[in-house]
Design a protein around this motif. Structure first.
Motif, PDB file in Angstrom:
ATOM      1  N   UNK A 122       4.569 -61.794-114.215  1.00 45.92           N
ATOM      2  CA  UNK A 122       5.368 -60.427-113.716  1.00 45.92           C
ATOM      3  C   UNK A 122       5.034 -59.184-114.495  1.00 45.92           C
ATOM      4  N   UNK A 123       4.501 -59.524-115.757  1.00 52.79           N
ATOM      5  CA  UNK A 123       3.847 -58.409-116.549  1.00 52.79           C
ATOM      6  C   UNK A 123       2.592 -57.881-115.705  1.00 52.79           C
ATOM      7  N   UNK A 124       1.875 -58.748-115.201  1.00 51.72           N
ATOM      8  CA  UNK A 124       0.736 -58.431-114.645  1.00 51.72           C
ATOM      9  C   UNK A 124       0.803 -57.768-113.341  1.00 51.72           C
ATOM     10  N   UNK A 125       1.867 -58.034-112.518  1.00 49.34           N
ATOM     11  CA  UNK A 125       2.238 -57.239-111.494  1.00 49.34           C
ATOM     12  C   UNK A 125       2.633 -55.946-111.824  1.00 49.34           C
ATOM     13  N   UNK A 165      13.873 -51.473-110.860  1.00 50.07           N
ATOM     14  CA  UNK A 165      12.977 -50.488-111.659  1.00 50.07           C
ATOM     15  C   UNK A 165      13.047 -50.625-113.399  1.00 50.07           C
ATOM     16  N   UNK A 166      14.156 -51.141-113.735  1.00 55.64           N
ATOM     17  CA  UNK A 166      14.609 -51.269-115.340  1.00 55.64           C
ATOM     18  C   UNK A 166      13.460 -52.080-115.855  1.00 55.64           C
ATOM     19  N   UNK A 167      13.535 -53.370-115.056  1.00 55.13           N
ATOM     20  CA  UNK A 167      12.310 -54.532-115.496  1.00 55.13           C
ATOM     21  C   UNK A 167      11.200 -54.102-115.297  1.00 55.13           C
ATOM     22  N   UNK A 168      10.757 -53.405-114.533  1.00 55.24           N
ATOM     23  CA  UNK A 168       9.257 -52.537-114.633  1.00 55.24           C
ATOM     24  C   UNK A 168       8.981 -51.717-115.585  1.00 55.24           C
ATOM     25  N   UNK A 169      10.035 -50.984-115.898  1.00 56.69           N
ATOM     26  CA  UNK A 169       9.857 -49.987-117.253  1.00 56.69           C
ATOM     27  C   UNK A 169       9.852 -50.758-118.311  1.00 56.69           C
ATOM     28  N   UNK A 170      10.547 -51.945-118.326  1.00 54.52           N
ATOM     29  CA  UNK A 170      10.384 -52.724-119.752  1.00 54.52           C
ATOM     30  C   UNK A 170       8.934 -53.232-119.894  1.00 54.52           C
ATOM     31  N   UNK A 171       8.383 -53.494-118.778  1.00 55.09           N
ATOM     32  CA  UNK A 171       7.007 -54.135-119.029  1.00 55.09           C
ATOM     33  C   UNK A 171       6.134 -52.964-119.237  1.00 55.09           C
ATOM     34  N   UNK A 172       6.274 -51.991-118.801  1.00 57.56           N
ATOM     35  CA  UNK A 172       5.366 -50.757-119.130  1.00 57.56           C
ATOM     36  C   UNK A 172       5.730 -50.316-120.563  1.00 57.56           C
ATOM     37  N   UNK A 173       6.949 -50.578-121.023  1.00 55.91           N
ATOM     38  CA  UNK A 173       7.140 -49.860-122.312  1.00 55.91           C
ATOM     39  C   UNK A 173       6.792 -50.856-123.451  1.00 55.91           C
ATOM     40  N   UNK A 174       6.621 -52.087-122.974  1.00 57.85           N
ATOM     41  CA  UNK A 174       5.838 -53.126-123.820  1.00 57.85           C
ATOM     42  C   UNK A 174       4.237 -52.641-123.956  1.00 57.85           C
ATOM     43  N   UNK A 197       1.910 -54.162-114.448  1.00 54.78           N
ATOM     44  CA  UNK A 197       0.827 -53.266-114.994  1.00 54.78           C
ATOM     45  C   UNK A 197      -0.111 -52.990-113.859  1.00 54.78           C
ATOM     46  N   UNK A 198      -0.424 -53.858-112.894  1.00 52.62           N
ATOM     47  CA  UNK A 198      -1.260 -53.433-111.829  1.00 52.62           C
ATOM     48  C   UNK A 198      -0.820 -52.443-110.969  1.00 52.62           C
ATOM     49  N   UNK A 199       0.562 -52.304-111.095  1.00 52.79           N
ATOM     50  CA  UNK A 199       1.239 -51.295-110.212  1.00 52.79           C
ATOM     51  C   UNK A 199       1.217 -49.956-111.109  1.00 52.79           C
ATOM     52  N   UNK A 200       1.023 -50.188-112.373  1.00 56.90           N
ATOM     53  CA  UNK A 200       0.939 -48.862-113.239  1.00 56.90           C
ATOM     54  C   UNK A 200      -0.309 -48.453-112.963  1.00 56.90           C
ATOM     55  N   UNK A 201      -1.422 -49.290-112.923  1.00 52.15           N
ATOM     56  CA  UNK A 201      -2.737 -48.690-112.886  1.00 52.15           C
ATOM     57  C   UNK A 201      -2.764 -48.291-111.494  1.00 52.15           C
ATOM     58  N   UNK A 202      -2.260 -48.893-110.354  1.00 49.47           N
ATOM     59  CA  UNK A 202      -2.415 -48.129-109.115  1.00 49.47           C
ATOM     60  C   UNK A 202      -1.734 -46.617-109.120  1.00 49.47           C
ATOM     61  N   UNK A 203      -0.677 -46.595-109.650  1.00 46.21           N
ATOM     62  CA  UNK A 203      -0.240 -45.270-109.770  1.00 46.21           C
ATOM     63  C   UNK A 203      -0.882 -44.258-110.450  1.00 46.21           C
ATOM     64  N   UNK A 204      -1.593 -44.917-111.525  1.00 45.83           N
ATOM     65  CA  UNK A 204      -2.391 -43.814-112.520  1.00 45.83           C
ATOM     66  C   UNK A 204      -3.806 -43.460-111.671  1.00 45.83           C
TER      67      UNK A 204
END
Length: 318
Positions: free
Chosen positions: A32-35, A76-85, A37-44
């Motif tokens: 789930x973290x991989x998903x 969204x909170x779970x996604x932000x938690x992954x990004x925060x870590x 962070x890949x979403x974060x990379x795509x946004x960036x």
């Protein structure tokens, strides 16, 4: 291992190796973290910014996009938690000196609607008769159900009822007037109407109760003559709902919610429902307008040829 600040793929992989090997997180969590962070990379990439240069303004925009696309606040909170870590790890590695996710929050989670029974199921529960039960038990449980659903009582108000009015009684029922007098939250007294079905059920129970009665003034007692506890009533009501064939086990407060919702559906009088429930503020009662709309939406979805129900995407971590 030497990390390059602008190697986004390398930074993500190094972090995933860290949580898998050093933190020993479960494989599903790492996946789930991989998903995330890949979403974060795509946004960036779409914003033409490196991960180490992401700012809070970027993140708030991406959160708004996910929200508008129908993702749940919890998702969204779970996604932000992954990004925060991930960004906490970058700070510890000395690769960034700011934490862009620190003050970014997900949309507020709406309060869940109280669970209310459909009218037909509430009536089925009230009219159910358990042939295998002791007649006195059946009469008592039927009366409990009628008062919870017919009067919208809290379980504490129900167990506090005595057979007759007295200076020490927390509550009682005036059968002639068709009113229940109860002691609610904040030691506030109120009276609520008692319908014909509930009064008839009460008469049947009082007749059966005389075989058990000891010295306890309580309206609802067990076979040993002692006042019933809230837990005992919860167990009996759950059993009754299962025996009646309801899809969901029923608890006492569900019948209070059902009472409020069904009265509001029929009358549209929110102020009257507030008085019947004993709510100090109308805002507490307004949740039932959402229940009423939910009922109308379900009717629309089932009946209108152009209706289309949509459920926003969500997920949970295991």
């Amino acid at each position: 291992m030497t990390l390059s600040r602008h190697d986004d793929a390398g930074l993500v992989q190094a972090y995933l190796d860290h949580v898998r090997v050093e933190k020993r997180l479960a494989e599903r969590t790492v996946a789930l973290y991989t998903i995330d962070l890949n979403r974060l990379r795509q946004h960036a990439q779409e914003a033409a910014v490196a991960l180490v240069d992401v700012q809070p303004t970027h993140l708030r925009r991406w959160v708004a996009q996910m929200n508008s696309q129908g993702r749940t606040p919890r998702g969204i909170a779970l996604i932000l938690s992954g990004w925060r870590g991930f960004y906490t790890w970058l700070v510890r590695q000395g690769l960034i000196d700011h934490h862009p996710v620190q003050d970014v929050r997900s949309p507020k989670v709406g309060k869940p609607l109280p669970k209310a029974l459909p009218v037909d199921e509430a009536v089925r529960l009230a009219e159910h008769q358990e042939a295998d039960d002791d007649p006195a038990l059946e009469a008592r449980d039927a009366c409990i159900t009628e008062l919870l659903y017919g009067c919208g009582l809290r379980i504490g108000e129900l167990v506090g009822l005595d057979v007759a009015a007295s200076v020490t009684a927390r509550g009682w029922i005036d059968r002639e007037a068709g009113e229940a007098f109860v002691l609610g939250k904040g030691a506030k007294r109120r009276s609520v109407p008692v319908g014909r079905a509930a009064l008839a059920s009460l008469d049947r129970w009082l007749l059966a109760r005389s075989a058990w009665a000891g010295n306890d003034p309580a309206l609802f007692i067990g076979e040993r003559g002692q006042r019933l506890t809230p837990q005992h009533i919860r167990v009996r009501l759950k059993r009754r709902s299962l025996m009646a064939g309801l899809a969901t086990p029923v608890h006492p407060h569900m019948l209070r919610h059902s009472f409020a919702s069904h009265v509001l559906q029929s009358s549209g009088d929110l102020r009257a429902v507030q008085e019947l429930l004993g709510h100090a503020n109308i805002s507490t009662t307004q949740v039932y307008t959402r229940l009423d709309f939910q009922h109308l939406a379900q009717v629309y979805d089932a009946a209108h040829p152009r209706a289309q129900s949509r459920k926003p995407p969500g997920r949970s971590r295991g």
